[in-house]
Design an enzyme around this catalytic site. Structure first.
Site, PDB file in Angstrom:
ATOM      1  N   ILE A   1      96.754   7.720 -57.360  1.00 42.64           N
ATOM      2  CA  ILE A   1      95.414   7.412 -57.710  1.00 42.64           C
ATOM      3  C   ILE A   1      95.348   6.254 -58.391  1.00 42.64           C
ATOM      4  CG2 ILE A   1      95.885   9.015 -59.794  1.00 42.64           C
ATOM      5  CD1 ILE A   1      92.844   9.116 -57.124  1.00 42.64           C
ATOM      6  N   ASP A   2      94.241   5.363 -57.895  1.00 42.46           N
ATOM      7  CA  ASP A   2      94.178   4.160 -58.480  1.00 42.46           C
ATOM      8  C   ASP A   2      92.699   4.426 -59.433  1.00 42.46           C
ATOM      9  OD1 ASP A   2      96.209   3.253 -57.181  1.00 42.46           O
ATOM     10  OD2 ASP A   2      94.730   1.922 -55.754  1.00 42.46           O
TER      11      ASP A   2
ATOM     12  N   GLY B   1      98.414   3.765 -53.659  1.00 37.20           N
ATOM     13  CA  GLY B   1      99.796   3.567 -53.420  1.00 37.20           C
ATOM     14  C   GLY B   1      99.975   3.057 -52.207  1.00 37.20           C
TER      15      GLY B   1
ATOM     16  N   ASN C   1      98.414   3.206 -48.692  1.00 37.17           N
ATOM     17  CA  ASN C   1      97.463   2.221 -48.117  1.00 37.17           C
ATOM     18  C   ASN C   1      97.849   1.669 -46.861  1.00 37.17           C
ATOM     19  OD1 ASN C   1      96.213   2.450 -50.523  1.00 37.17           O
ATOM     20  ND2 ASN C   1      97.073   0.445 -51.343  1.00 37.17           N
TER      21      ASN C   1
ATOM     22  N   GLY D   1      97.594 -19.455 -47.209  1.00 40.53           N
ATOM     23  CA  GLY D   1      97.903 -19.068 -45.844  1.00 40.53           C
ATOM     24  C   GLY D   1      99.315 -18.665 -45.878  1.00 40.53           C
TER      25      GLY D   1
ATOM     26  N   ASP E   1      98.708  -4.747 -48.550  1.00 41.78           N
ATOM     27  CA  ASP E   1      98.965  -3.574 -47.772  1.00 41.78           C
ATOM     28  C   ASP E   1      98.486  -3.530 -46.366  1.00 41.78           C
ATOM     29  OD1 ASP E   1     100.517  -2.650 -49.977  1.00 41.78           O
ATOM     30  OD2 ASP E   1      99.030  -1.687 -50.961  1.00 41.78           O
TER      31      ASP E   1
ATOM     32  N   LYS F   1      89.809  -6.937 -45.870  1.00 43.92           N
ATOM     33  CA  LYS F   1      90.086  -5.909 -47.050  1.00 43.92           C
ATOM     34  C   LYS F   1      89.622  -6.337 -48.225  1.00 43.92           C
ATOM     35  CE  LYS F   1      91.279  -3.584 -50.329  1.00 43.92           C
ATOM     36  NZ  LYS F   1      90.305  -4.428 -51.249  1.00 43.92           N
TER      37      LYS F   1
END
Length: 315
Positions: free
Chosen positions: A11-12, A38, A42, A224, A251, A281
């Site tokens: 849990i974040d 996690g 993820n 990159g 992730d 993301k």
């Protein structure tokens, strides 16, 4: 065919601030959020949202956070049958601070992730038959990671090693990896090579090849990445986006890479696809909830004029 992920489930607790406090200083932040996270969870979520079947092997506590995290994975169509409910530890927690540049600091309390044992891996792998790619990181016990890689090789699976975090890396994992995807910090931790440009990234890739891993992607963040495949290499430029939260970008990249490899694409095509997913993301808050779906990836590619031959076929 499918992807199997062995890794952490957390849990974040995410605090957003303009600047980081200095040691001993108290400042006011902007907001706090609670997200599923996690590295393993993820990455499994990324694979599922990109349309690929995925098994998640990990551990959570017998608590409300554990319930929430399993439900979140199930909502993303991740197979949670092999997630252990620890009787000893609480669910793992990550305490994350994000500043106005979207950079982050992170304190991880492993909790139940440390209760994922070799026997859990053996039980799960004995039941998994149709998986062709294994994706692992280093937030669960090293012996557990190594055993999963050993069993994957016995089954003829392609093993993707995301050697993160740097503190958890074991060089023994290189014995079973088909490809390794370190960032600059992880490369320095493993090899002592300070990756600052293409030449130093190639130096690192060649050292990895000498250590038995002939395929690698050396990630250089905003500069990159260099993709290396058995003596051939390609530089992939970063994709410019408005960054909101960099947590989970690696992730998302790893999950997309495993997904593309499972679909039969070569390392270069898979890495280009993963670069798009990782870039998308960072435009959203939340390591897991911010991971894009394949429809969002498709829309982004149309907007940017990225053609099908530049990426994997699902784009």
């Amino acid at each position: 065919m499918s992807v199997t992920v062995v890794g952490s489930i957390n849990i974040d607790t995410v605090a957003v601030t303009d600047v980081y406090p200095e040691r001993g200083q108290t400042i006011f932040g902007k907001k706090i959020e609670y997200f599923p996270g996690g590295k393993g969870a993820n990455q499994a979520t990324a694979v599922a949202r990109l349309g690929k079947p995925v098994n998640m092997i990990g551990a959570v506590g017998q608590d409300l956070y554990g319930d929430k995290l399993i439900h979140s994975l199930q909502d993303s169509k991740v197979d949670t049958h092999f997630i252990k409910r620890s009787e000893t530890f609480a669910t793992g927690t990550a305490i994350i601070t994000i500043d106005q540049t979207a950079e982050n600091t992170m304190l991880v309390l492993k909790g139940a992730n440390d209760d994922l044992r070799i026997n859990d891996i053996e039980s799960a792998f004995n039941q998994i038959d149709a998986s062709d790619v294994l994706l692992v990181q280093m937030e669960v016990p090293q012996e557990t990671v190594i055993r999963s890689m050993e069993m994957a090789k016995e089954k003829g699976m392609y093993v993707v090693l995301d050697p993160a975090p740097a503190e958890g890396i074991t060089v023994k994992a290189l014995d079973y990896a088909d490809i390794i995807t370190p960032n600059q910090q992880e490369t320095y931790h493993m090899l002592g090579v300070d990756v600052t440009d293409i030449d130093s990234a190639l130096e690192a890739a060649e050292i990895f090849e000498g250590m038995g891993v002939s395929n690698s992607i050396i990630k250089m963040g905003a500069h990159g990445s260099v993709v290396y495949q058995k003596g051939n290499w390609e530089y992939i430029e970063p994709i410019s986006v408005k960054a909101v939260d960099s947590v989970g970008a690696g992730d998302a990249f790893a999950g997309a890479l495993a997904c593309a490899i499972s679909d039969g694409y070569d390392t270069f095509s898979a890495a280009r696809f993963a670069t798009v997913v990782g870039a998308l993301k960072v435009t959203k808050l939340g390591a897991q909830v911010g991971i894009p779906t394949i429809d969002e990836v498709n829309a982004f590619c149309r907007e940017r004029g990225l053609t099908k031959h530049q990426l994997k076929k699902t784009v």
